[in-house]
Design a protein around this motif. Structure first.
Motif, mmCIF file in Angstrom:
data_model
loop_
_atom_site.group_PDB
_atom_site.id
_atom_site.type_symbol
_atom_site.label_atom_id
_atom_site.label_comp_id
_atom_site.label_asym_id
_atom_site.label_seq_id
_atom_site.Cartn_x
_atom_site.Cartn_y
_atom_site.Cartn_z
ATOM 1 N N PRO A 107 7.594 18.058 -5.819
ATOM 2 C CA PRO A 107 8.447 18.347 -6.073
ATOM 3 C C PRO A 107 8.172 17.953 -7.566
ATOM 4 N N GLN A 108 8.968 18.840 -9.022
ATOM 5 C CA GLN A 108 9.257 18.839 -9.968
ATOM 6 C C GLN A 108 10.282 17.677 -9.911
ATOM 7 N N LYS A 109 11.688 17.803 -10.111
ATOM 8 C CA LYS A 109 13.159 16.726 -10.133
ATOM 9 C C LYS A 109 12.955 15.740 -8.647
ATOM 10 N N VAL A 110 12.382 14.101 -8.984
ATOM 11 C CA VAL A 110 12.522 13.576 -7.902
ATOM 12 C C VAL A 110 13.334 12.521 -9.145
ATOM 13 N N ASP A 111 14.935 11.901 -7.972
ATOM 14 C CA ASP A 111 15.651 10.783 -8.300
ATOM 15 C C ASP A 111 14.772 9.732 -8.051
ATOM 16 N N TYR A 112 13.841 8.591 -8.835
ATOM 17 C CA TYR A 112 13.532 7.646 -8.172
ATOM 18 C C TYR A 112 14.287 6.599 -8.219
ATOM 19 N N SER A 113 15.747 6.335 -8.265
ATOM 20 C CA SER A 113 15.820 4.854 -7.945
ATOM 21 C C SER A 113 16.992 5.178 -6.652
ATOM 22 N N THR A 114 17.126 6.447 -6.611
ATOM 23 C CA THR A 114 17.758 6.536 -5.373
ATOM 24 C C THR A 114 16.453 7.004 -4.320
ATOM 25 N N LEU A 115 15.296 7.477 -4.312
ATOM 26 C CA LEU A 115 14.745 7.245 -3.596
ATOM 27 C C LEU A 115 14.290 5.624 -3.280
ATOM 28 N N SER A 116 13.896 4.886 -4.083
ATOM 29 C CA SER A 116 13.369 3.607 -4.175
ATOM 30 C C SER A 116 14.537 2.959 -3.325
ATOM 31 N N ASP A 117 15.725 3.472 -4.169
ATOM 32 C CA ASP A 117 16.774 2.842 -3.315
ATOM 33 C C ASP A 117 17.147 2.877 -1.412
ATOM 34 N N LEU A 118 16.439 4.463 -0.868
ATOM 35 C CA LEU A 118 16.266 4.514 0.364
ATOM 36 C C LEU A 118 15.523 3.383 0.648
ATOM 37 N N ILE A 119 14.194 3.860 0.587
ATOM 38 C CA ILE A 119 12.831 3.295 1.168
ATOM 39 C C ILE A 119 12.943 1.717 1.329
ATOM 40 N N ILE A 156 7.361 0.299 -4.340
ATOM 41 C CA ILE A 156 8.084 1.340 -5.099
ATOM 42 C C ILE A 156 8.864 -0.086 -5.620
ATOM 43 N N ILE A 157 9.379 -0.958 -5.850
ATOM 44 C CA ILE A 157 9.563 -1.263 -7.153
ATOM 45 C C ILE A 157 8.550 -0.975 -8.601
ATOM 46 N N ASN A 158 7.268 -0.955 -8.239
ATOM 47 C CA ASN A 158 6.848 -0.119 -9.422
ATOM 48 C C ASN A 158 6.600 0.937 -10.176
ATOM 49 N N GLY A 159 7.160 2.256 -8.852
ATOM 50 C CA GLY A 159 7.460 3.281 -9.061
ATOM 51 C C GLY A 159 8.931 3.545 -9.304
ATOM 52 N N GLU A 160 10.203 2.450 -8.834
ATOM 53 C CA GLU A 160 11.161 2.309 -9.422
ATOM 54 C C GLU A 160 11.349 1.891 -11.190
ATOM 55 N N LYS A 161 10.182 1.427 -11.567
ATOM 56 C CA LYS A 161 10.521 1.057 -12.915
ATOM 57 C C LYS A 161 9.829 1.863 -13.702
ATOM 58 N N THR A 162 8.167 2.515 -13.173
ATOM 59 C CA THR A 162 7.969 3.297 -14.249
ATOM 60 C C THR A 162 8.576 5.027 -13.910
ATOM 61 N N LYS A 163 9.271 5.140 -12.494
ATOM 62 C CA LYS A 163 10.279 6.549 -12.849
ATOM 63 C C LYS A 163 9.344 7.573 -12.181
ATOM 64 N N TYR A 164 8.255 7.090 -11.291
ATOM 65 C CA TYR A 164 6.692 8.259 -11.586
ATOM 66 C C TYR A 164 6.312 7.113 -9.750
ATOM 67 N N PHE A 165 5.940 8.373 -9.275
ATOM 68 C CA PHE A 165 4.831 7.787 -8.310
ATOM 69 C C PHE A 165 3.601 8.858 -8.341
ATOM 70 N N SER A 166 2.217 7.476 -8.667
ATOM 71 C CA SER A 166 1.544 7.981 -8.673
ATOM 72 C C SER A 166 1.242 8.217 -7.367
ATOM 73 N N GLU A 167 -0.055 9.753 -7.740
ATOM 74 C CA GLU A 167 -0.868 10.038 -6.118
ATOM 75 C C GLU A 167 -1.394 8.874 -5.023
ATOM 76 N N ALA A 168 -2.168 7.865 -6.407
ATOM 77 C CA ALA A 168 -2.588 6.823 -4.720
ATOM 78 C C ALA A 168 -0.535 5.985 -4.446
ATOM 79 N N ALA A 169 -0.015 5.670 -4.920
ATOM 80 C CA ALA A 169 1.098 5.212 -5.156
ATOM 81 C C ALA A 169 0.966 5.860 -3.328
#
Length: 100
Positions: free
Chosen positions: A84-96, A29-42
């Motif tokens: 989805p095309q638009k994802v708020d990765y910061s909010t998603l990360s905080d939620l998780i 989650i922290i890696n995804g938040e830093k890159t503002k992207y979650f890869s398929e593998a993640a």
């Protein structure tokens, strides 16, 4: 009382495994938040972790943990399937992370 003592090793294993999974989850989650992207593998990794926690918690009769893990699993299932095309990765990360 014997039934409770028989559960202790299982509870210890549940706590150990869940702790390991949560460490992996936090890192993903922290890696995804830093890159503002979650890869398929993640996304697959988070889904797998939440699936394992959900199943283990259900087996241990921890319905609240199982339910929370199931909700998180569903969220990443949605991300994986719908892409989805638009994802708020910061909010998603905080939620998780608040769920952790």
């Amino acid at each position: 009382m014997p039934a409770q003592s028989n559960m202790e090793p299982m509870l210890e294993l549940f706590c150990f495994e869940t702790s390991q999974y949560l460490g992996q989850l936090e890192q993903s989650i922290i890696n995804g938040e830093k890159t503002k992207y979650f890869s398929e593998a993640a996304i697959d990794e988070v889904f797998r972790i939440m699936h394992n926690i959900k199943s283990s918690a259900a087996m241990m009769h921890f319905p609240n943990i199982s339910s929370l893990a199931h909700s998180m699993e569903d969220l990443f299932f949605f991300l994986r399937e719908e892409k989805p095309q638009k994802v708020d990765y910061s909010t998603l990360s905080d939620l998780i992370l608040s769920g952790v």
